[in-house]
Design a protein around this motif. Structure first.
Motif: not given
Lengths: 243, 218
Positions: A148, A141, A178, A144, A181, A123-125, A174-175
């Motif tokens: 998660a 990362q 997430v 993320r 979303t 879900q968080v890629g 990217e954060v």
């Protein structure tokens, strides 16, 4: 669902929260902005009991947040936290970080916890990074994984304490993606942030805090677009035009 | 000085080897006592409970301030007056283990306190209690930090087992004194003893080095 009523908190003689009241409804995304030292992180940390408060009340779904109370574990299961510096467990892989809470706090069977953990990492890629240790992941990362880890507890709300402030600029997106979303999926979120673009686009409500007071609050377009208060205007000018 | 006689070395080696076995036994038992008690003192010290922390601090500072020799005398010669009879071997490893538990406690405390407070906050925010946080989050990381000073303390303990000779534990240096006293071959005996201790310490150095490599990465 989160109700903050007239809380005060001081560190020694320094009054950091001076009678703040705030209601956060189910599914609402509230962004808290303000200069550093304004008390916004302290406010967030009070909500899940990482910090005590001197007076006033904070309740989460009707339960009072009280460090000495026996509801603290239940409250922390409902309200997850994402930290500025990620605070991942460096001796455990991404997957183990995410499984830690479900297995050791919620007592889920390992197989169930692992299945869910893999799902939230997707879900968080971060599919494919399950076995990576934090030190081998980029800041984005890592954050993320931290999100998660929060999600794996199936919280009713997530508190974000400057989640992108420790990131290199190119990793912020990217954060935030997430987080966006999550907001779209109806997660209740309190976000302390300096990302005005994020606040403008994602927040249902923006709160401006200064010297322990809420100076101004309202829909993002009002507070950020047409701030009424001089201090808000001044702060936003400095944030958007730093030079 | 008489000529250094190699054939004497061959003659003394088996006797000293017997002592070395006892030395290793005292060391191993002492290390277990020191590690377990040390961990307990360290956990009490960081518990946040004033009574426990105060007791631990007081104990550590008291024991550290008394020579091991004197502690051994107490355990071997004074405890029997209080109805506690121990063999020399038992008194030796318990005394050494107890004395060293205070050094170990400080080693472990150093490791525990080196852990980023953010780690504890993360564990708390997941709903972990104090004990769980300690067990799952703090100790595994503290172990890594504490490993080099722990290894150092182990080596000191290995050598300090020689102090048990004073209460008649028939370990390496006890044997060496007996041989030296009866043969007057001081140079040969004590050179050999020095080599024995050195050889006993080498495996420790290697083991700790390996552990550091294995856990050092994370």
């Amino acid at each position: 669902m989160i109700s903050i009523r007239n809380i005060c908190k001081s560190f020694g003689s320094n009054l950091v929260l001076d009678g703040i009241s705030l209601e956060v409804g189910q599914g609402e995304v509230v962004c808290i902005i303000g200069a550093s030292g304004s008390g916004k992180s302290t406010l967030l940390r009070c909500v899940n009991g990482l910090e005590t408060y001197d007076s006033g009340d904070i309740t989460v779904e009707g339960e009072r947040v009280d460090q000495t109370g026996k509801h603290m574990v239940a409250i922390r299961e409902k309200v997850a936290m994402v930290f500025q510096r990620f605070n991942l467990f460096p001796h455990r892989t991404a997957l183990e970080n995410v499984m830690e809470g479900p297995i050791y706090v919620k007592r889920e069977p390992r197989a169930v916890a692992e299945r869910n953990a893999r799902a939230v990492l997707v879900q968080v890629g971060l599919a494919g990074k399950e076995n990576a240790y934090p030190e081998n992941l980029s800041g984005g990362q890592q954050q993320r994984v931290a999100i998660a880890r929060a999600l794996a507890m199936q919280p009713h709300a997530i508190l974000f304490d400057e989640p992108t402030s420790a990131l290199d600029p190119e990793l912020v997106g990217e954060v935030l993606a997430v987080m966006r979303t999550l907001a779209d999926q109806g997660m209740t979120m309190m976000v302390v942030t300096h990302e005005m673009a994020f606040a403008r686009e994602v927040a249902d409500r923006v709160i401006f805090i200064d010297q322990g007071h809420i100076i101004e609050q309202g829909p993002a377009r009002e507070v950020l677009g047409a701030p009424q208060h001089e201090r808000t205007q001044d702060f936003l000018r400095r944030v958007t035009h730093p030079i | 000085m008489a000529a250094f006689a190699v054939k004497d070395l061959v003659e003394f080696a088996p006797l000293l080897a017997q002592g070395a076995v006892i030395t290793v036994e005292v060391f191993a038992c002492g290390l277990i006592v020191a590690t377990l008690l040390g961990l307990i003192w360290a956990l009490m010290r960081v518990s946040g409970v004033p009574v426990l922390a105060g007791f631990s601090k007081g104990l550590i500072n008291t024991i550290r301030g008394i020579p091991i020799l004197v502690q051994l005398f107490f355990i071997y010669f004074v405890l029997p007056d209080l109805g506690v009879q121990l063999t020399a071997f038992q008194a030796g490893f318990i005394g050494l283990g107890f004395a060293y538990s205070c050094y170990m406690a400080e080693v472990f405390r150093g490791g525990i306190e080196a852990i980023d407070p953010g780690q504890i906050e993360a564990a708390k925010s997941l709903g972990m209690g104090r004990a769980m946080t300690m067990w799952r989050v703090v100790l595994p990381q503290a172990f890594k930090v504490a490993l080099p000073p722990y290894g150092n303390t182990c080596i000191m303990l290995m050598k300090d087992t020689s102090q048990a000779s004073i209460i008649t534990v028939a370990e390496l240096s006890f044997q060496s004194k007996i041989i030296a006293a009866s043969t007057f071959k001081n140079a040969e005996v004590f050179t050999l003893v020095a080599v024995f201790y050195l050889v006993l310490c080498v495996p420790l150095i290697l083991i700790v080095g390996r552990l550091e490599k294995r856990f050092g990465r994370r």
